[in-house]
Design a protein around this motif. Structure first.
Motif, PDB file in Angstrom:
ATOM      1  N   CYS A  15      -4.135   4.773   4.944  1.00  0.00           N
ATOM      2  CA  CYS A  15      -2.921   4.060   4.545  1.00  0.00           C
ATOM      3  C   CYS A  15      -1.741   4.442   5.431  1.00  0.00           C
ATOM      4  CB  CYS A  15      -2.617   4.361   3.080  1.00  0.00           C
ATOM      5  SG  CYS A  15      -1.184   3.494   2.448  1.00  0.00           S
ATOM      6  N   VAL A  16      -1.609   5.774   5.738  1.00  0.00           N
ATOM      7  CA  VAL A  16      -0.480   6.214   6.557  1.00  0.00           C
ATOM      8  C   VAL A  16      -0.581   5.636   7.956  1.00  0.00           C
ATOM      9  CG1 VAL A  16       0.591   8.228   7.605  1.00  0.00           C
ATOM     10  CG2 VAL A  16      -0.058   8.277   5.196  1.00  0.00           C
ATOM     11  N   ASN A  17      -1.774   5.617   8.513  1.00  0.00           N
ATOM     12  CA  ASN A  17      -1.929   5.040   9.851  1.00  0.00           C
ATOM     13  C   ASN A  17      -1.596   3.555   9.849  1.00  0.00           C
ATOM     14  OD1 ASN A  17      -2.701   7.482  11.003  1.00  0.00           O
ATOM     15  ND2 ASN A  17      -4.872   7.178  10.496  1.00  0.00           N
ATOM     16  N   ALA A  18      -1.962   2.887   8.763  1.00  0.00           N
ATOM     17  CA  ALA A  18      -1.668   1.450   8.701  1.00  0.00           C
ATOM     18  C   ALA A  18      -0.180   1.177   8.564  1.00  0.00           C
ATOM     19  CB  ALA A  18      -2.421   0.818   7.527  1.00  0.00           C
ATOM     20  N   CYS A  19       0.592   2.183   8.076  1.00  0.00           N
ATOM     21  CA  CYS A  19       2.037   1.979   7.875  1.00  0.00           C
ATOM     22  C   CYS A  19       2.803   2.034   9.194  1.00  0.00           C
ATOM     23  CB  CYS A  19       2.587   3.030   6.921  1.00  0.00           C
ATOM     24  SG  CYS A  19       2.019   2.787   5.222  1.00  0.00           S
ATOM     25  N   GLN A  20       2.115   2.249  10.307  1.00  0.00           N
ATOM     26  CA  GLN A  20       2.791   2.270  11.608  1.00  0.00           C
ATOM     27  C   GLN A  20       3.495   0.952  11.872  1.00  0.00           C
ATOM     28  OE1 GLN A  20       2.929   4.840  14.099  1.00  0.00           O
ATOM     29  NE2 GLN A  20       4.420   3.392  14.938  1.00  0.00           N
TER      30      GLN A  20
ATOM     31  N   ASP B 281       0.826  -1.204   0.000  1.00  0.00           N
ATOM     32  CA  ASP B 281       0.000   0.000   0.000  1.00  0.00           C
ATOM     33  C   ASP B 281       0.867   1.263   0.000  1.00  0.00           C
ATOM     34  OD1 ASP B 281      -2.189  -1.554  -0.027  1.00  0.00           O
ATOM     35  OD2 ASP B 281      -2.613  -1.402   2.118  1.00  0.00           O
ATOM     36  N   LEU B 282       1.953   1.238   0.746  1.00  0.00           N
ATOM     37  CA  LEU B 282       2.828   2.392   0.850  1.00  0.00           C
ATOM     38  C   LEU B 282       3.401   2.768  -0.516  1.00  0.00           C
ATOM     39  CD1 LEU B 282       4.316   4.468   2.643  1.00  0.00           C
ATOM     40  CD2 LEU B 282       6.092   2.719   2.991  1.00  0.00           C
ATOM     41  N   TYR B 283       3.860   1.749  -1.266  1.00  0.00           N
ATOM     42  CA  TYR B 283       4.433   2.020  -2.576  1.00  0.00           C
ATOM     43  C   TYR B 283       3.387   2.508  -3.562  1.00  0.00           C
ATOM     44  CZ  TYR B 283       9.362   0.772  -2.354  1.00  0.00           C
ATOM     45  OH  TYR B 283      10.712   0.779  -2.125  1.00  0.00           O
ATOM     46  N   HIS B 284       2.214   1.922  -3.514  1.00  0.00           N
ATOM     47  CA  HIS B 284       1.161   2.353  -4.432  1.00  0.00           C
ATOM     48  C   HIS B 284       0.789   3.813  -4.176  1.00  0.00           C
ATOM     49  CE1 HIS B 284       0.326  -1.152  -6.728  1.00  0.00           C
ATOM     50  NE2 HIS B 284       0.104  -1.924  -5.649  1.00  0.00           N
ATOM     51  N   MET B 285       0.699   4.193  -2.906  1.00  0.00           N
ATOM     52  CA  MET B 285       0.359   5.580  -2.571  1.00  0.00           C
ATOM     53  C   MET B 285       1.468   6.528  -3.016  1.00  0.00           C
ATOM     54  SD  MET B 285      -0.669   7.111   1.141  1.00  0.00           S
ATOM     55  CE  MET B 285       0.883   6.608   1.825  1.00  0.00           C
ATOM     56  N   TRP B 286       2.724   6.120  -2.837  1.00  0.00           N
ATOM     57  CA  TRP B 286       3.853   6.987  -3.176  1.00  0.00           C
ATOM     58  C   TRP B 286       3.912   7.234  -4.690  1.00  0.00           C
ATOM     59  CZ3 TRP B 286       9.392   5.162  -4.043  1.00  0.00           C
ATOM     60  CH2 TRP B 286      10.239   6.254  -4.247  1.00  0.00           C
ATOM     61  N   TRP B 287       3.794   6.170  -5.464  1.00  0.00           N
ATOM     62  CA  TRP B 287       3.862   6.324  -6.931  1.00  0.00           C
ATOM     63  C   TRP B 287       2.658   7.087  -7.474  1.00  0.00           C
ATOM     64  CZ3 TRP B 287       8.138   5.958  -9.392  1.00  0.00           C
ATOM     65  CH2 TRP B 287       9.150   5.066  -8.984  1.00  0.00           C
ATOM     66  N   SER B 288       1.564   7.000  -6.790  1.00  0.00           N
ATOM     67  CA  SER B 288       0.353   7.696  -7.265  1.00  0.00           C
ATOM     68  C   SER B 288       0.419   9.202  -7.020  1.00  0.00           C
ATOM     69  CB  SER B 288      -0.889   7.121  -6.582  1.00  0.00           C
ATOM     70  OG  SER B 288      -1.018   5.763  -6.881  1.00  0.00           O
ATOM     71  N   LEU B 289       1.099   9.642  -5.925  1.00  0.00           N
ATOM     72  CA  LEU B 289       1.055  11.047  -5.531  1.00  0.00           C
ATOM     73  C   LEU B 289       2.381  11.781  -5.699  1.00  0.00           C
ATOM     74  CD1 LEU B 289      -1.106  10.712  -2.289  1.00  0.00           C
ATOM     75  CD2 LEU B 289      -1.871  11.222  -4.593  1.00  0.00           C
ATOM     76  N   SER B 290       3.428  11.023  -6.048  1.00  0.00           N
ATOM     77  CA  SER B 290       4.734  11.676  -6.110  1.00  0.00           C
ATOM     78  C   SER B 290       4.770  12.656  -7.285  1.00  0.00           C
ATOM     79  CB  SER B 290       5.831  10.621  -6.257  1.00  0.00           C
ATOM     80  OG  SER B 290       7.060  11.268  -6.362  1.00  0.00           O
ATOM     81  N   THR B 291       5.172  13.903  -7.007  1.00  0.00           N
ATOM     82  CA  THR B 291       5.294  14.947  -8.052  1.00  0.00           C
ATOM     83  C   THR B 291       6.694  15.532  -8.097  1.00  0.00           C
ATOM     84  OG1 THR B 291       4.526  16.614  -6.488  1.00  0.00           O
ATOM     85  CG2 THR B 291       2.875  15.582  -7.891  1.00  0.00           C
ATOM     86  N   ASN B 292       7.618  14.819  -7.455  1.00  0.00           N
ATOM     87  CA  ASN B 292       8.996  15.323  -7.404  1.00  0.00           C
ATOM     88  C   ASN B 292       9.649  15.206  -8.773  1.00  0.00           C
ATOM     89  OD1 ASN B 292       8.706  15.880  -4.727  1.00  0.00           O
ATOM     90  ND2 ASN B 292       9.625  13.962  -4.040  1.00  0.00           N
ATOM     91  N   THR B 293      10.725  15.837  -8.927  1.00  0.00           N
ATOM     92  CA  THR B 293      11.480  15.809 -10.183  1.00  0.00           C
ATOM     93  C   THR B 293      12.182  14.479 -10.336  1.00  0.00           C
ATOM     94  OG1 THR B 293      13.445  16.709  -9.142  1.00  0.00           O
ATOM     95  CG2 THR B 293      11.873  18.286 -10.063  1.00  0.00           C
ATOM     96  N   ALA B 294      12.592  14.268 -11.564  1.00  0.00           N
ATOM     97  CA  ALA B 294      13.304  13.011 -11.832  1.00  0.00           C
ATOM     98  C   ALA B 294      14.614  12.953 -11.094  1.00  0.00           C
ATOM     99  CB  ALA B 294      13.552  12.872 -13.339  1.00  0.00           C
ATOM    100  N   GLY B 295      15.234  14.102 -10.875  1.00  0.00           N
ATOM    101  CA  GLY B 295      16.502  14.100 -10.154  1.00  0.00           C
ATOM    102  C   GLY B 295      16.334  13.703  -8.721  1.00  0.00           C
ATOM    103  N   ALA B 296      15.276  14.200  -8.095  1.00  0.00           N
ATOM    104  CA  ALA B 296      15.028  13.817  -6.697  1.00  0.00           C
ATOM    105  C   ALA B 296      14.748  12.339  -6.601  1.00  0.00           C
ATOM    106  CB  ALA B 296      13.872  14.652  -6.137  1.00  0.00           C
TER     107      ALA B 296
ATOM    108  N   CYS C 100      11.396   1.446   4.217  1.00  0.00           N
ATOM    109  CA  CYS C 100      10.065   1.998   4.469  1.00  0.00           C
ATOM    110  C   CYS C 100      10.169   3.410   5.096  1.00  0.00           C
ATOM    111  CB  CYS C 100       9.272   1.068   5.370  1.00  0.00           C
ATOM    112  SG  CYS C 100       8.927  -0.539   4.624  1.00  0.00           S
ATOM    113  N   CYS C 101      11.159   3.599   5.974  1.00  0.00           N
ATOM    114  CA  CYS C 101      11.345   4.917   6.592  1.00  0.00           C
ATOM    115  C   CYS C 101      11.651   5.962   5.526  1.00  0.00           C
ATOM    116  CB  CYS C 101      12.471   4.859   7.626  1.00  0.00           C
ATOM    117  SG  CYS C 101      12.057   3.864   9.079  1.00  0.00           S
ATOM    118  N   LEU C 102      12.562   5.606   4.594  1.00  0.00           N
ATOM    119  CA  LEU C 102      12.948   6.566   3.565  1.00  0.00           C
ATOM    120  C   LEU C 102      11.773   6.896   2.641  1.00  0.00           C
ATOM    121  CD1 LEU C 102      15.335   8.184   2.536  1.00  0.00           C
ATOM    122  CD2 LEU C 102      15.931   6.239   1.072  1.00  0.00           C
ATOM    123  N   VAL C 103      10.988   5.860   2.262  1.00  0.00           N
ATOM    124  CA  VAL C 103       9.824   6.096   1.411  1.00  0.00           C
ATOM    125  C   VAL C 103       8.819   6.983   2.122  1.00  0.00           C
ATOM    126  CG1 VAL C 103       7.868   4.985   0.266  1.00  0.00           C
ATOM    127  CG2 VAL C 103      10.136   3.953   0.119  1.00  0.00           C
ATOM    128  N   LEU C 104       8.640   6.752   3.417  1.00  0.00           N
ATOM    129  CA  LEU C 104       7.676   7.544   4.191  1.00  0.00           C
ATOM    130  C   LEU C 104       8.114   9.011   4.264  1.00  0.00           C
ATOM    131  CD1 LEU C 104       5.035   7.111   5.765  1.00  0.00           C
ATOM    132  CD2 LEU C 104       6.409   6.853   7.828  1.00  0.00           C
TER     133      LEU C 104
END
Length: 1447
Positions: A1313-1318, A1250-1265, A1404-1408
């Motif tokens: 999803c964020v609460n479940a990532c605890q 779930d964490l990865y799906h949420m991150w890829w869906s909402l990430s708007t950072n640049t390709a460099g980041a 998981c910490c870094l993705v969060l």
């Protein structure tokens, strides 16, 4: 190679091969050659006789074609084709092979040596390839005019480049071989196989007769147009027509339909096409006449200049019996002296006939043999009368002393239907010939009568080896006066017993002489199986050979054992006594014996016969030993003209004549090309010997004219025979792979209809031992003569067809055609009844048969001349006025009752002799002799319902006995239901039930038993169980279960239904077991069914089935957990299948508390598993404790995780209920930790996705980041990806949605999803993973140190000290087991943490943290916790990726 061994006088050759368009031919020197099996026989033909002059041997398989070169001076050259794919060229003068070619790649079906070009030989195969071979140069050309199966071809004698080719489908093609096979004409008209083609002997197409053409309607009344002149071509086809073609016009000019012929009272339906081969021949001296074959072996001469009924003549019409009795395959003609043209024909009746085309009469007949020659026997009364037992199912009786016809033979076939393996003439009764067959039958023929043989009612189980006439032994006793001579018939067969038959009462049971031997000699043990016997000519003693190699000599008639000869060590094949008319009386006591060890021993038994010992003598030394053969001995014969001269035959292919007294060989005959099977010395000529072999020949040869004196020392002959047998076996295997072509049977056995019964389907059964033959390949032995269609079953067939025609003419005609098409080229010949079908406006007219007279003798006497009838009137008048009728039996109808009864007696005897038993029964009924009528019907098996109805008039006991006999008769007729009903009429209920049961009529037997027996009768239960076993074996499981239920065996019923092993059957079986009270069986079956339903994703069905058992609660919770997991992961890469049925509670499978909270809620709502129900929890723990679960591994399957999850959360429920003491008793702390670790591991991976799906869906950072973060994740993700083992895949395209994806529209619920990532930020797991990374680095460095041999020891030590620092610090931060064990919900040991896989915590910490940049939904406490874990356990690369967050 040609035949070169030995001089012979006469020879009966093998039968010509069948179903070949040109398998025989003649040359201008009067030599007839024909292919038989794989050999070509050469016969010198004259108008008065024929002589076999040699053979051409070289083909390995069946000869399929033969043709002579017809050019002057070249007629000794010939060509032949074979199924072995070769075309061979021979020189008949030298009988040698000249050359051969193998151009064809398929089976060759046609051959012709061009009469117009002396070097051109044309052949065709079944694929349509035509090969033209130049004999002088060896060059060949191949043409492919039509893609059809070639049946025949013929080269034009006038235009050498024209070749006519006939095909299987009726097409005829005329090709020009000088123009690369160019098609000149396609002649269409026939609609079935072309069997033969014949060119007119004269060129030019002159007018044959002036009339309207049959086909075209044109009138031919003059010379053909133009200067070009063609030639007529005749063709014969399976469509029953003969056509004359104009090769100039390319069309047919005449069509002739085969006539309907009546021969010997036999009607042949002209519509029959099955057993028909229509061959044609255009004689050289008769340019306006064509000879053709017809339906049943007749030959017809067609006059092409005439029309109507005068256009054909029948050959052999001047006297009866001249024609062939079966279809004719080949014809050829030859001109002899006086310009007489002879026609030679080969037929399926295994005869070669010579016809004079001037008189149309048969000149001579050469009989041939269609099987192994198993036995030869000269008649002791009819001098020179030789009987042949052949494997083609026929007996030939050859009058070898006939002056007019040196091949005068008579054939017997009735009642045999199998290979004839044994023959024996009666010692004194002329014409009485006993025979034994391969199927165990023993019978007696009267050679001077046409009546069927008398057959013994006692059959052997295997092949009959030997027949012998001898004095009777107990219990038979015959009178020695009158016609009844004191001889019994003895038969020895493959099962090892010798039976004694009463020749006057063959219908009685034969006796086994072993009983007499045991009783006389007080033998208790089992006797050795017998293999041969031989009576001494004076009938005083009999010698019996055994399977163990011993020979026993018994004294008649008590069969007292005189001596035992223990000389041979293998099975005894043959025994023969010396004749008793020797000039030296002592020689009559010599006994010769041959066995499978290739030695012949001669024993002198004079002492034991003249002075019988009290105790049997054992002889171990032979009087003479004859050594020289190299294989098993198969036959012996003493010369009746010499003293001590013996001839032996052997499997080494030779016959050896011995001087026994001197123990030396006199001559060796090597004329056969196969294994010799039998031998006889001529009874009139001291110099002649007859031998038969498996080369299908009988040969007569002179002893004094043989080149060799001893058998060949090596086994070359035997090896050659073995190779020949191997080639035959290979050929048969090759033939089985090919598709059978209709009518192309060749040398194979004809497949006769079972109704006619004229074919032998069986093979030899030589056990025990090896007799009479080993590894035989008898290609044509199964065919007997078609004369059998004259009697018996064919008459029944005729009546059936007549009856069907009366009912429906259209259907009956189709049925007749269908019956005709059952076998290849086989025709049912309707006999005794001529079938005329006249259909006019749906009306069928049939000739009504007159019923058989009850008084045929009296009726026939009334059809005498008028003078005799008038004399009868005077005799009757005299009788009326005096007493006694005298010999005038025919007047009994007009005299008193006594005279009538005497006439009835004569009529009855006549009916019985003619086989009309029903009429004889009626005559007795008319006399009032009911018991006598029943007796006749009983003996002849002719009881009927009518006779049974009148049986009570003769008394109760007579009726009772009649019913019992009628039941046996019905059983033989396979009318078992009717037989059981008659048993009921005499109150034999149990016998009726057993009768039905013994013939597998279980349903009827049970119905009868339930109707007539008591419900608790054990017979009924046995019937049910027996039928159930049969049904279960046959796969009828439902009916078998009913049988078990009928006998209250519910357990067996459920087990039988469950054998199908599909969900429906398992569910039914479980329900049945539950209803019957078989709880354990129902429990196990329900589990099996639920497992199958769950495998097919039918969750509703699985839960419904498990709910029927309270003891299956744990399994219900297990399947509930799996169902929730499956539905939740549907659409991801993990679950790619669809569910056929799910519960309503599994659809909204996500709430704010995560998957485990959802699972807990479903348990409480759907299964009442909650802290408020302690009893259910207690029962649940008991069930879980009873379930065996294997140890968990890193690759833990979903099923086992589900089980561990059930244990964990049921334990939590139990903890909250306060039942700590009970919980401690149920589970130990270690088991609880394992269960909780498994559940946490499962939930962590779900949250990870779930964490990865949420991150890829909402990430708007640049390709460099993203690249920066990816570099930081690289090292941290390696171990994690390896641990996942491919179960989790992060897909940027977002194809699958986790717990945070709504089932309706896919909107992302970030907060949930964020609460479940605890659960992912687990410090114990972070500590464990840091330790594992440190250990991995140490192992990597140690491996590199091993390969660095150039470094110093101090450098190695410093590296070792530096590498131990990080693990120490990492281990220092690992919680202790005592600390973790204090909390039942969070306590983990290092062992359990390692055992269960877990997502990489630092990853998981870094993705969060990166997710917090894109969304404000990440709480601060989660970000702080993630930062703390990275600082504490992160590597340098990971800290660099998280630099912006750490600052």
């Amino acid at each position: 190679m040609g035949q070169s061994y030995g001089f012979r006088s006469r020879l009966l050759p093998a039968s010509p091969n069948w179903y070949s368009s040109r398998c025989s031919d003649t040359n201008d020197k009067g030599i007839l050659a024909f292919g038989a099996k794989n050999t070509i026989y050469l016969v010198d033909v004259t108008a008065s006789s024929s002589t076999v002059v040699g053979e051409l041997v070289g083909h390995r398989e069946r000869v399929s074609g033969f043709s002579f070169c017809q050019h002057p001076g070249q007629s000794h050259n010939c060509a032949s084709t074979s199924d072995d794919g070769t075309v061979k060229f021979w020189d008949t003068n030298e009988k040698v092979l000249v050359k051969e070619h193998k151009t064809h790649q398929n089976t060759i079906t046609a051959l012709h040596w061009s009469p117009g070009e002396k070097n051109l030989v044309v052949s065709g195969d079944e694929k349509g390839i035509v090969v033209c071979y130049q004999y002088n140069t060896g060059e060949s050309q191949s043409f492919f005019p039509e893609p059809r199966n070639i049946f025949c071809l013929s080269c034009s004698p006038h235009n050498w480049h024209y070749v006519a080719v006939g095909y299987k489908d009726g097409m005829i093609v005329l090709i020009d071989v000088s123009k690369k096979g160019e098609v000149v004409h396609r002649l269409r008209g026939h609609d079935d196989e072309i069997h033969a083609l014949a060119w007119a002997p004269l060129p030019n197409e002159e007018v044959l007769y002036s009339r309207v053409d049959d086909n075209t309607g044109e009138t031919t009344n003059g010379m053909t147009e133009g200067k070009e002149k063609g030639c007529y071509l005749a063709s014969g086809s399976k469509d029953q027509t003969i056509r004359i073609w104009s090769t100039l016009k390319g069309k047919g000019v005449m069509t002739m339909k085969l006539p309907f012929l009546k021969r010997r009272g036999t009607g042949v339906d002209p519509a029959v096409k099955e057993r028909l081969w229509l061959t044609v021949h255009w004689p050289k001296g008769k340019p306006t006449q064509v000879v053709s074959s017809c339906f049943g072996g007749e030959l017809i001469l067609w006059d092409l200049t005439k029309g109507g009924k005068q256009k054909w003549s029948l050959l052999g019409a001047s006297s009866e019996g001249q024609n062939h009795s079966r279809i004719v395959f080949n014809m050829s003609s030859v001109c002899v002296q006086d310009n007489r043209e002879l026609l030679l024909s080969t037929s399926m009746d295994r005869e070669i006939k010579c016809w004079d085309l001037s008189s149309l009469d048969c000149c001579w007949t050469l009989p041939t043999l269609g099987g192994f020659v198993y036995t030869l026997a000269f008649s002791p009364v009819g001098t020179g009368c030789l009987a042949l037992g052949v494997g083609d199912g026929m007996i030939r009786v050859w009058s070898t002393l006939s002056i007019q016809n040196k091949y005068d033979t008579k054939t017997f076939w009735q009642g045999i239907k199998s290979k004839v393996t044994a023959l024996s003439w009666h010692p004194t009764k002329e014409g009485s010939l006993a025979f034994g067959t391969d199927d165990g039958k023993v019978g007696i023929y009267d050679a001077f009568s046409n009546k069927p043989p008398q057959v013994s009612s006692t059959y052997h189980k295997k092949t009959v080896y030997t027949l012998a006439w001898g004095p009777p032994v107990p219990p038979l006793s015959f009178g020695g006066t009158g016609d009844r001579l004191s001889y019994s018939l003895y038969s020895c067969a493959g099962e090892g017993i010798i039976l004694q038959h009463d020749p006057w009462k063959l219908a009685g049971e034969a006796t086994d002489i072993d009983r007499v031997i045991k009783d006389t000699n007080s033998i208790k043990h089992k006797l050795s199986p017998h293999t041969d016997l031989s009576w001494k000519p004076d009938g005083k003693v009999v010698a019996i050979g055994n399977e163990d190699g011993s020979v026993e000599v018994y004294q008649a008639p008590t069969l007292k054992l005189l001596c035992t000869i223990q000389q041979h060590h293998k099975i005894i094949n043959v025994l023969r006594w010396h004749h008793d008319h020797s000039s030296l009386p002592e020689l009559q006591y010599l006994l010769a014996s041959g066995s499978s060890n290739a030695l012949v021993y001669v024993h002198d038994l004079r002492t034991v016969i003249e002075t019988p010992p009290e105790i049997p003598v054992v002889m171990t030394e032979a009087y003479r030993s004859l050594a020289g053969h190299t294989a098993k001995i198969t036959g012996l014969a003493w010369s009746p003209h010499h003293d001590g001269r013996l001839v032996t035959v052997c499997y080494d292919g030779t016959a050896q004549v011995w001087d026994v007294q001197k123990e030396e060989g006199l001559c060796n005959y090597r004329g056969h090309r196969g294994r010799l099977l039998c031998v006889q010395w001529s009874p009139v000529d001291p110099d002649l010997v007859w031998t038969g072999a498996d080369d299908f020949t009988v040969q007569e040869w002179a002893v004094s004219k043989q080149e060799f004196t001893k058998p060949p020392k090596s086994k070359n002959v035997f090896l050659f025979l073995a190779k020949k047998t191997f080639d035959q076996v290979k050929a048969k295997l090759k033939a089985k792979k090919k598709k059978k072509a209709t009518g192309k049977g060749g040398a194979r056995a004809e497949e006769s209809l079972s109704l006619i019964g004229d074919g032998n389907k069986g093979g030899a059964s030589p056990a025990p031992g090896e007799r009479p033959s080993d590894n035989e390949e008898e290609e044509e032995e199964s065919e007997t003569t078609s004369i059998s269609s004259v009697t018996g079953s064919t008459a029944v067939m005729s009546n059936l067809l007549l009856h069907s025609v009366c009912l429906n003419p259209v259907i009956s005609f189709n049925c007749i055609c269908h019956i005709q098409s059952l076998n290849n080229d086989n025709v049912i010949q309707l006999t005794h009844t001529t079938l005329f079908i006249l259909v006019s406006s749906s009306k069928v007219t049939l000739k009504k048969r007159k019923p058989r007279s009850m008084l045929p003798l009296s009726t026939s006497m009334d059809h005498r001349p008028r003078e005799d009838l008038q004399q009868d009137c005077l005799n009757l008048a005299t009788v009326r006025h005096s007493e006694g009728l005298g010999d005038h039996i025919q007047l009994g109808l007009f005299a008193d009752r006594d005279a009538l009864y005497r006439m009835f007696q004569e009529e009855e005897e006549g009916h019985v002799e003619a086989g009309h038993y029903e009429s004889a029964v009626y005559l007795r009924l008319w006399k009032g002799d009911i018991a006598g009528a029943l007796q006749v019907a009983t003996e002849k098996g002719e009881l009927s319902d009518h006779l049974l109805s009148v049986a009570p008039m003769a008394g109760y006991q007579v009726w009772l006995k009649t019913v019992e006999v009628y039941v046996k008769q019905l059983c033989l007729q396979e009318q078992f239901l009717k037989a059981a009903s008659h048993l009921l009429s005499i109150n034999k209920v149990y016998e009726a039930i057993d009768l039905l049961k013994s013939h597998q009529l279980y349903r009827e037997a049970i119905a009868l038993a339930k109707a007539r027996l008591q419900p608790d009768d054990p017979v009924l239960k046995k019937l049910y169980t027996t039928w159930a076993a049969v049904l279960e074996k046959d796969g009828h499981l439902s009916t078998a279960a009913k049988c078990y239920l009928a006998v209250d065996s519910s357990f067996d019923a459920a087990k039988v239904i469950a054998k199908k092993n599909d969900p429906v059957s398992l569910k039914t079986a479980a329900s049945l077991a539950r209803i019957a009270g078989e709880s354990d069986l129902s429990y196990s079956l329900s589990l099996r069914c639920a497992k199958d339903l769950a495998s097919s994703q039918d969750w509703l069905g699985a839960q419904q089935l498990l709910s029927t058992h309270e003891s299956l609660l744990a399994h219900r919770l297990h399947y509930c957990t799996i169902e929730l997991l499956t539905v939740s992961l549907t659409g991801t890469d993990i679950v790619t299948w669809t569910c056929s049925s799910i519960h309503p509670w599994s659809a909204p499978c996500k709430n704010q508390d995560g998957f485990l909270a959802t699972l807990r809620a479903v348990w409480e709502r759907g299964f009442a598993v909650s802290p408020s129900n302690p009893e259910i929890l207690k029962a649940l723990h008991q069930q879980l404790k009873a379930i065996e679960n294997p140890q968990t591994t890193p690759n833990v399957p979903m099923k086992q995780v589900g089980h561990q999850a059930i244990c964990a959360y049921s334990t939590q429920y139990h903890w909250k209920c306060g039942h700590l003491r009970c919980m401690v008793l149920v589970f130990q702390m270690y088991e609880i930790n394992k269960a909780l670790a498994a559940a946490r591991s499962l939930e962590a991976f779900v949250c990870y996705q779930d964490l990865y799906h949420m991150w890829w869906s909402l990430s708007t950072n640049t390709a460099g980041a993203q690249r920066d973060m990816t570099n930081g994740l690289h090292s941290a993700s390696e171990n994690h990806i390896n641990g996942l083992d491919g179960h989790i895949t992060d897909t940027p395209n977002g194809d699958g949605m986790g717990w945070c994806v709504s089932a309706q529209n896919g909107d992302v619920k970030m907060g949930v999803c964020v609460n479940a990532c605890q659960v992912l930020l687990s410090e114990p797991h972070a500590t464990c993973q840091a330790t594992q990374r440190a250990i991995a680095k140490i192992q990597q460095r140690l491996a590199s140190m091993v390969h660095q041999h150039s470094q110093t020891q101090e450098t190695k030590a410093s590296h070792g000290e530096g590498q131990t620092e990080k693990p120490t610090s990492a281990q220092g931060s690992t919680p202790t087991d005592s600390q973790e064990s204090t909390d039942a919900g969070q306590g983990y040991s290092i062992f359990i943490l390692i055992k269960y896989p877990y997502p990489d915590v630092l990853e998981c910490c870094l993705v969060l943290l990166y997710l917090s940049k894109s969304s404000d939904l990440v709480p601060d406490h989660l970000k702080n916790e993630a930062v703390a874990l990275i600082r504490k356990y992160g590597t340098s690369s990971l800290r660099k990726a998280a630099q912006r967050f750490l600052s």
